[in-house]
Design an enzyme around this catalytic site. Structure first.
Site, mmCIF file in Angstrom:
data_model
loop_
_atom_site.group_PDB
_atom_site.id
_atom_site.type_symbol
_atom_site.label_atom_id
_atom_site.label_comp_id
_atom_site.label_asym_id
_atom_site.label_seq_id
_atom_site.Cartn_x
_atom_site.Cartn_y
_atom_site.Cartn_z
ATOM 1 N N ASN A 160 0.827 -1.205 0.000
ATOM 2 C CA ASN A 160 0.000 0.000 0.000
ATOM 3 C C ASN A 160 0.864 1.260 0.000
ATOM 4 O OD1 ASN A 160 -2.497 1.557 0.334
ATOM 5 N ND2 ASN A 160 -1.712 1.993 2.375
ATOM 6 N N GLY A 162 -0.158 5.017 0.635
ATOM 7 C CA GLY A 162 -1.312 5.824 1.018
ATOM 8 C C GLY A 162 -0.909 7.165 1.594
ATOM 9 N N TYR A 164 -1.553 9.741 4.470
ATOM 10 C CA TYR A 164 -2.109 9.772 5.816
ATOM 11 C C TYR A 164 -1.503 10.931 6.604
ATOM 12 C CZ TYR A 164 -3.108 4.982 4.384
ATOM 13 O OH TYR A 164 -3.535 3.878 3.688
ATOM 14 N N GLN A 181 -11.403 2.185 7.047
ATOM 15 C CA GLN A 181 -11.662 1.880 5.639
ATOM 16 C C GLN A 181 -10.398 1.908 4.784
ATOM 17 O OE1 GLN A 181 -13.450 3.988 7.485
ATOM 18 N NE2 GLN A 181 -15.577 3.309 7.405
ATOM 19 N N GLU A 273 -9.348 19.125 9.875
ATOM 20 C CA GLU A 273 -9.469 18.137 8.800
ATOM 21 C C GLU A 273 -10.149 18.694 7.543
ATOM 22 O OE1 GLU A 273 -8.739 15.438 7.522
ATOM 23 O OE2 GLU A 273 -7.635 14.325 9.039
#
Length: 472
Positions: A160, A162, A164, A181, A273
């Site tokens: 993976n 990703g 983050y 998820q 966020e």
């Protein structure tokens, strides 16, 4: 069209008038985040920012908003900077279908110029600052993390790559938020079930093509490196890590190698966020950094996140929409026309489809909720007719205004999963979801009075193409 490395892309932005250098002295807080927030308020064609005179640092250089506009997104794909958004979507979809493009392996990389294995201090290596006033600390918010599936390490696609967020917890410690998820959560669970630490690598300052692939909701066994090759039209270059069987982005500025400590949790957050809200503090896994590489005078890339729209919305807009588009076309190959899931990472998705029979559009909406991305996002799905452009919000609002009957066309599905960062979820990670069917009723659904739609004048398509070329 592939860019050699992060610096090559910045050079292209500068050449195209899409990089603004700030040479006046700025303070890390609040100037850098404030400048980026102000830039995001000025429209969707803004440049990247490059700060080279930062108070408290002698030679730190920080790039921001690198993918923070549609012109910059087009340049990432090697397209003219004034390429319309809808053209970028369909070109991305075309390249997505070229997946996989095998990687090109290299023995060394530019980031091998400097290597640190003892007395690692991230506060000395990286210029760190808070993005939003309520952030619980310093974050690496545009960091690519690489990990491998421990149950099936030989399947390349299950490595993976990703994107983050990671909070700096100490000189050589980071906290990470593994949303259930996302693939990294699976890898951490596998390691902890074995009682082992999970080997990881973190890349900062990468070419935007791998950042784009890393933030694309691919299937679990699809390789982000092989997708990056498809997006750029030639193999993506990687080099092996020294402490683990992991591939690293060749063009990165900084690499951190380490391990997620099995069973260790520390409070991480709050953090401003992409939802436009702080996420609060939660007990999260911890990464110990054991080795650092970086280029001489590395360029540190940051991602401002806040009330949309910010760079993150441009960065994950098209590449969130296209996988949903392709997965829906797998189910309905002759009907799906386009998908716009650019709003808050696909918490809202707009789907344009042909309608075969009454109730068909609602089935399309249900399928969207069960795609890999839809399971954690897609809280509101709006389905419109094939002649409604989902990227044209006035057209979408017209469809909602004239085609939707609240009694018959609003479908609420209770108790589904959503990412815990959604501030409306209750409890965190659970929500009701809604489908709004704004398509024209067809038999056997014969509601409404839609027998006399207004036609456009003859030749509109030809004039649209001609005028678009003239305006460019």
């Amino acid at each position: 069209m592939a860019y050699k490395d992060f610096r090559d892309f910045l050079h292209t932005l500068e050449k195209e008038g899409q990089l603004l250098t700030i040479s006046d002295e700025v303070k890390p807080e609040p100037d850098i985040a404030a400048a980026n927030r102000a830039l995001n308020n000025l429209g969707d064609k803004t440049p990247a920012l490059f700060f080279n005179n930062i108070y408290g640092y002698t030679d730190a250089r920080i790039a921001m908003n690198v993918m923070g506009s549609w012109p910059n997104h087009a340049l990432m794909m090697g397209m003219p900077k004034n390429t319309p958004l809808k053209e970028q979507f369909f070109e991305f979809a075309r390249r997505y279908e070229q997946f996989p493009v095998p990687v090109q392996r290299e023995e060394t990389a530019p980031f091998h110029e400097v290597e640190i294995t003892e007395d690692i201090n991230l506060f000395d290596i990286l210029p760190l600052f808070r993005l939003n006033q309520g952030d619980g600390g310093f974050y690496l918010d545009k960091a690519i993390l690489i990990s491998r599936d421990l149950d099936d390490p030989d399947t390349y696609g299950k490595q993976n790559v990703g994107l983050y967020r990671m909070q700096v917890k100490g000189k050589n410690r980071l906290g990470i938020q593994p949303v259930p998820q996302h693939d990294i959560a699976i890898h951490i669970r596998q390691a902890e079930e074995r009682g082992e630490n999970l080997k990881v690598a973190i890349a900062l300052g990468c070419e935007p093509v791998i950042t784009t692939a890393a933030s694309t909701p691919l299937l679990y066994d699809q390789s982000e490196y092989e997708m990056a090759g498809a997006i750029q039209g030639e193999p993506y270059r990687v080099v092996k890590a020294k402490d683990a069987d992991l591939d690293l982005p060749w063009g990165a500025e900084v690499i951190l190698e380490g391990e997620v400590l099995a069973g260790v949790r520390e409070y991480e957050g709050p953090f401003g966020e992409f939802t436009g809200h702080y996420s609060g503090g939660r007990a999260m896994p911890v990464i110990q950094i054991n080795r650092v590489y970086h280029r001489k005078q590395p360029i540190f890339e940051h991602l401002y996140i806040g009330m949309p729209w910010t760079e993150t919305d441009y960065m994950i807009g098209v590449n969130t929409s296209v996988p949903l588009f392709q997965q829906l076309k797998d189910a309905f190959p002759n009907e799906i026309v386009a998908v716009n899931a650019m709003y808050t990472h696909g918490l809202v998705a707009i789907i344009s489809t042909k309608t075969r029979y009454g109730g068909f559009a609602k089935a399309v909406g249900m399928r969207a909720l069960t795609t890999p991305h839809g399971l954690g996002y897609c809280k509101l799905v709006i389905v419109v007719d094939e002649d409604v452009d989902p990227f044209n919000l006035p057209q979408v609002m017209w469809a909602l205004s004239t085609k939707l009957h609240p009694k018959h066309d609003a479908v609420i599905v209770p108790g589904l999963s959503v990412l815990p960062l959604d501030p409306g979820s209750d409890p965190a990670g659970m929500t009701h979801k809604m489908i709004l069917d704004a398509t024209t009723p067809v038999a056997p659904d014969i509601r409404g009075h839609y027998s006399q739609p207004l036609d456009s004048p003859l030749g509109v398509a030809d004039w649209e193409k001609k005028l678009s070329q003239m305006l460019r």
